[in-house]
Write a protein that holds these residues in place. Structure first.
Motif, PDB file in Angstrom:
ATOM      1  N   ASN A   1       0.651  -1.065  -0.315  1.00 64.40           N
ATOM      2  CA  ASN A   1       0.109   0.409   0.081  1.00 64.40           C
ATOM      3  C   ASN A   1       0.903   1.073  -0.012  1.00 64.40           C
ATOM      4  O   ASN A   1       1.971   1.495   1.280  1.00 64.40           O
ATOM      5  CB  ASN A   1      -0.512   0.361   1.686  1.00 64.40           C
ATOM      6  CG  ASN A   1      -1.418   1.505   1.292  1.00 64.40           C
ATOM      7  OD1 ASN A   1      -1.428   1.896   0.791  1.00 64.40           O
ATOM      8  ND2 ASN A   1      -2.925   1.253   2.481  1.00 64.40           N
TER       9      ASN A   1
ATOM     10  N   GLU B   1       0.690   4.515   0.382  1.00 62.41           N
ATOM     11  CA  GLU B   1       0.673   5.528   1.228  1.00 62.41           C
ATOM     12  C   GLU B   1       1.195   4.373   3.026  1.00 62.41           C
ATOM     13  O   GLU B   1       1.674   5.790   3.541  1.00 62.41           O
ATOM     14  CB  GLU B   1      -1.737   5.387   2.281  1.00 62.41           C
ATOM     15  CG  GLU B   1      -0.842   6.728   2.616  1.00 62.41           C
ATOM     16  CD  GLU B   1      -1.972   7.384   3.033  1.00 62.41           C
ATOM     17  OE1 GLU B   1      -3.386   6.378   2.740  1.00 62.41           O
ATOM     18  OE2 GLU B   1      -2.815   8.837   3.383  1.00 62.41           O
ATOM     19  N   ALA B   2       1.439   3.293   3.079  1.00 66.54           N
ATOM     20  CA  ALA B   2       1.445   2.746   4.081  1.00 66.54           C
ATOM     21  C   ALA B   2       3.063   2.979   4.017  1.00 66.54           C
ATOM     22  O   ALA B   2       3.698   3.515   4.915  1.00 66.54           O
ATOM     23  CB  ALA B   2       1.322   1.334   4.063  1.00 66.54           C
TER      24      ALA B   2
ATOM     25  N   LYS C   1       4.383   6.650   4.852  1.00 73.79           N
ATOM     26  CA  LYS C   1       3.772   7.642   6.315  1.00 73.79           C
ATOM     27  C   LYS C   1       3.785   6.353   7.376  1.00 73.79           C
ATOM     28  O   LYS C   1       3.966   7.052   8.613  1.00 73.79           O
ATOM     29  CB  LYS C   1       2.302   7.712   5.884  1.00 73.79           C
ATOM     30  CG  LYS C   1       2.030   8.607   4.883  1.00 73.79           C
ATOM     31  CD  LYS C   1       0.141   9.436   4.628  1.00 73.79           C
ATOM     32  CE  LYS C   1       0.066  10.254   3.925  1.00 73.79           C
ATOM     33  NZ  LYS C   1      -0.993  10.540   3.418  1.00 73.79           N
ATOM     34  N   ASP C   2       4.299   5.289   7.378  1.00 72.84           N
ATOM     35  CA  ASP C   2       4.622   4.343   8.349  1.00 72.84           C
ATOM     36  C   ASP C   2       5.948   3.857   8.500  1.00 72.84           C
ATOM     37  O   ASP C   2       6.446   3.250   7.481  1.00 72.84           O
ATOM     38  CB  ASP C   2       3.475   2.818   8.183  1.00 72.84           C
ATOM     39  CG  ASP C   2       4.052   2.390   9.405  1.00 72.84           C
ATOM     40  OD1 ASP C   2       4.633   2.530  10.125  1.00 72.84           O
ATOM     41  OD2 ASP C   2       2.799   1.464  10.027  1.00 72.84           O
TER      42      ASP C   2
END
Lengths: 645, 645
Positions: free
Chosen positions: B392, B394-395, B398-399
């Motif tokens: 993903n 976005e993960a 951002k993580d």
């Protein structure tokens, strides 16, 4: 504040734990009287450097009453202050001369350690006086003093000890002398937000608006350019104690990326973020700052709609103990720090004080019955820093990326923020039941209690919440009181009924409250019957981790499966959509009575091309309250359970 | 080794990429001719210290041909050696005078950099000559020299360059002079296994058994007490270059916890673990050490049965790039380093040389068509270090705990082990098609090729594998050759048919091979028809991450869903158990033709109490080969797909 007597069995039990176990136990830790195994929060390997607390000893050294070096984390002082705050609430509830004498002694010690100008931070006093306020993004000086201010206010209110408040005022004045818009002052703000909310409390207590103005200045200044943290970091001379010798963390971690009013997404370290919001709401209320309140409410919506677990936990990643992105809520790697859930309760209360809405009370209740108290064992002497929603003990032991996910609650932590934070929240839970406006008494929580209001009305709530949804409100008054009682009707209660003086009445809600406007006196009796049918909760499908799964709740309580009841391989269990959920009162499994839920379930027989179609056995699934997990033989746990047709 | 000419379109394409793109490109990087963005493997933040490779320059400085400081990682030399090894295999396949001249120059440079006693490690020669061999758990000296030995052997074999082999022999003799059981020698072994397998190769090439004895000594000594690494670490004087200034890693990370024969579980850093096994098998074969071979085979079983992804990826956690525990195979946080899959291919080959079994070839093929080549973009100039099974974007952004999971292949890495490792594997893939015993030719891979054997037989395989399962074996011989041809019948081929000289023949397998014993000559023709029906693969239910999911394979190729074909929210898609899987030849989507698979699927409409029961639309799911992912617009990807009834 008028006194509230809590009679509720559930909370009386927790408050008794705080009084009889946590406070003595935590004292023995911070005063180094106990030989406690100290666990680091992120790692299975204890940090050799934090072998005992030394927090009281640091104060003694700073006060000149002992010799030696500082020891511990930079924020070690705050452990003492949070303990003191919990003591204050406990003494307000029930006098205890010996405890008060001990706490008075701590106040005197703190006064002795405080410098003439009001400064108090034992790390810098002992180790690096030349670096006071020189690197506040990292230093926690403002955080520690903020915690003292909260403690001093609470202790003064509970016991009348004037010294307790004087210390707080001197601290705030010291900070006011060093920080502010004036030339020659530091144009800065706390690295770890906390002082803002403490200054707002101090303004309420003292009536001195300069403290809310100082807090507002810090909130306004945060995230602006040229950036204060960056300037200080550039000039900083690091010591060997620095966390950040390798470089400052990202501005987002510190909520310093943009001005607070421009944030549209909760970001960075979760406790910092939520403490910041608590201060924003309180200061906005005090100063009438609509844009500050709007920003805080926008971030509340972001958190509660997109970044909060069903347990109320926040902080989806262990990296930075931080928020990540919308709908990113993994169940087995999350952080969900106990302190962050405490902070969410503080925030909900500030919002309720500002603008009563049922949704704030709904989240407050979610935190109180789930994500906060899961941080404490039922013995009151073991604590979680991280509150997982799914646990596999083998993964915690063998995958370092999950080593922060503990399977049993350790006795203490090197970074010991959570245990005393939870203690002060539980000890002050009476302060969360009601808020008042000029013409309305708002009832947010269904905690059995008696409370006398300034208008002469006394309200008693009887019940056995959260296990029963049947509540009785009775009233006492010298003479009838005409007012509005607004009772929160929880969003989860699908079929709520009520009677007034024996007659069934329809319930209409506005902003989540059922408003009863009438004359209240001793002849008035209201019964409320919340819908306590166990229910399945389905997550937003954008939460990938919960796809195809349900969690089980009853009233405000989130349930979980534990290996002790259901055997190993919890992921092999599934709950049919049609399976009835049955409740049982269980008085034997734990040291407190709980209501458990059972359901006929399925167990995966073996590899399956389609999920869970074959069943080797049809086990009975036993769900226990989430807060009660990890009080038996260590094993697997999970909140979200696979659903099948 | 007899020459094998690869005619296979699939592998010819990859080998052409290696020859025309990777080798020139990698040369431009290691010689600092290219201005390439260098990415660190674990972090989205480039390490400032690794802004260019400097690997050739380090050798020039060590050779006295340039001045300056060492630059890069400790194992920077190995990037040159792996490039050289890839060049060797490429030249063996197809002469290229310019490339050979360039590589001859590199050999001469290496000879000039090598010290008179054979030692060569530019880091220590330039920076810390007094610390040679003083901290081998960390230093990678033995690892780098091992890689040179492999390269020197390959380059000598390909070009006849004697200097290339002389350097290798001098290095091995230098190590032999410093390590061994004799008093005064170091009783040690490599921190990063690799030298063991290189010494075994050198023993094969030179006939000098002392090299296998040295390798065996290092294998025997590893993990014994008193522990060599611990002793050296205690005495070590760290420099600022140390990874491990904060303390040595756990012994398990270094496969140094117990003697290698006592390991029953693959543990620690995955590439180290598998390289160690490669050496163990080779040395066991050379020395007839049954217990060493048994240990390696036990660990092979552990890996392939319990710790390997469907793609062949190994290393379930980013923490230490390591193995974790049985059945722990998360799809979105794993490591699955390209080098580790290359290592698994090396290991499979060593096992096939020792004891031909179809299962080794099955895994070899799984690695070659999936987890290895996924490490390279179809342009040959972008590379993955980490090969995820679910992404993903976005993960990843951002993580921070997923920042190692790249969404697009970077151009190069600060730690650049993977790209040249993959280059040397692809360039030598012809060496993996066959092994031979006294009376049998074993055919492991269905790569279109012509190979002349020592017994006078030439075998040509024609086909279009892996897209087609129809293969034709034709033969040439001066006079008929009586022998056994053992063809691996893949475990995945459910319905395999064959003809010999036009007549259908039954296929019987033993140890995974179909053995054909006869006279082979130009009149002999065998056709083999493998079952290429697309199929669903179901994971062991102990793999929690894959519960309720299937992966799709066709032949040896693992497929995946990519956002470019299927839109966002891939976790919302599901594949009905009964949905037919249809294949299409797709010659337009990628720069190479591939076979794609489509199926009628379901898309989740919204929150569902039971999984995937409602469908907003009935999309067609399009699966592409896993190795081809991330060659279009960046987006989500997943291998395991939810199955529904």
């Amino acid at each position: 504040m008028s006194k509230t007597t809590v009679t509720d069995p559930f909370w009386q039990g927790y408050r008794q734990l705080v009084r009889e176990r946590m406070i003595p136990y935590q004292w023995s830790v911070i005063s180094d009287e106990a030989d406690v195994h100290i666990e680091t929060e992120n790692d299975n390997t204890p940090i050799a450097a934090i072998e005992h607390s030394h927090a009281i000893q640091n104060l003694k050294i700073a006060a000149g009453q002992a010799t030696g070096d500082f020891y511990g984390f930079w924020f070690q002082d705050s452990d003492v202050y949070k303990w003191l705050e919990a003591v204050a609430y406990t003494l307000a509830d029930e006098p205890d001369a010996a405890l008060q004498a001990k706490a008075d002694g701590v106040i005197a010690l703190i006064a002795a350690a405080q410098e003439p100008d009001g400064y108090l931070d034992t790390y810098f006093q002992i180790r690096a006086p030349q670096r006071k306020f020189q690197h506040v993004s990292e230093s926690h000086e403002l955080y520690c003093m903020g915690h003292y201010i909260e403690a001093g206010i609470a202790y003064h209110a509970a016991t009348g000890n004037e010294q307790a408040l004087t210390i707080a005022v001197k601290m705030a004045d010291c900070i006011d002398a060093h920080f502010g818009p004036e030339a020659g002052k530091l144009h800065g703000y706390p690295g770890h937000p906390e002082l803002e909310l403490a200054l707002a409390k101090l303004a309420d207590v003292t009536g001195a608006t300069k403290y809310s103005q100082l807090a507002k200045y810090m909130l306004d200044q945060r995230g602006t350019q040229p950036n204060f943290f960056a300037q200080q970091a550039k000039a900083a001379t690091h010591s060997g104690d620095s966390y950040w010798a390798g470089g400052e963390p990202a501005a987002a971690y510190l909520q310093n990326r943009v001005p607070v009013r421009d944030l549209d997404h909760a970001e960075g370290h979760a406790v910092r973020m939520v403490y910041l919001l608590v201060g924003m709401v309180h200061v906005a209320r005090q100063t009438g700052d609509a844009s500050l309140l709007d920003a805080a409410k926008r971030l509340w919506q972001d958190i509660t709609q997109k970044q909060m677990y069903v347990t109320g936990g926040v902080g989806a990643t262990s990296a930075g103990e931080a928020f990540t992105f919308d709908y990113d809520l993994p169940n087995d790697t999350m952080y969900c720090e106990t302190c962050a859930s405490c902070a969410m309760a503080f925030l909900a209360k500030q919002l309720l004080l500002t603008e009563p809405k049922g949704e704030y009370g709904d989240v407050l209740e979610r935190e109180l019955y789930n994500g906060t108290i899961s941080g404490m064992a039922l013995d009151g002497e073991h604590f979680f820093y991280v509150n997982p929603l799914a646990v596999n003990p083998e993964a915690s032991a063998k995958d370092p990326t999950k080593s922060h996910v503990k399977v049993t609650r350790p006795a203490w932590f090197g970074c010991a923020c959570c245990p005393p934070n939870l203690a002060r929240l539980v000890a002050s839970v009476d302060q969360y039941i009601y808020t008042e406006s000029a013409d309305t008494i708002y009832n947010h929580l269904f905690i059995g209690s008696t409370r006398q209001f300034a208008n002469g009305l006394t309200i008693t709530i009887d019940g056995n919440y959260p296990w029963s949804g049947d509540l009785t409100y009775t009233f006492a008054a010298e003479q009838p009181v005409a007012t509005t009682l607004a009772i929160r009707i929880p969003a989860w209660s699908q079929h709520t009924t009520a009677t007034i003086n024996g007659t069934a009445v329809p319930i209409q809600t506005e902003d989540g409250f059922w408003r009863i406007t009438r004359q209240f006196d001793a002849t008035t009796k209201i019964t409320l019957h919340l819908d306590m049918a166990p229910r399945r909760v389905v997550a937003d499908p954008r939460i990938t981790a919960d796809l195809g799964k349900v969690s089980v709740m009853r009233g405000p309580v989130v349930y979980c499966l534990e290996q002790a009841d259901n055997g190993p391989h919890l992921p092999w269990l599934s709950l049919p959509t049609s399976a009835p959920l049955t409740t049982q009162v269980d008085t034997t499994t734990f040291s407190v009575p709980v209501t458990t839920i059972t359901a006929p379930g399925n167990r995966l027989a073996g590899p399956q091309a389609a999920p869970y179609t074959a069943t080797a056995s049809a086990p009975t699934l036993t769900f226990i309250p989430y807060f009660a997990w990890a009080n038996r033989t260590p094993g697997e746990m999970q909140v979200w359970v696979t659903a099948n047709a």
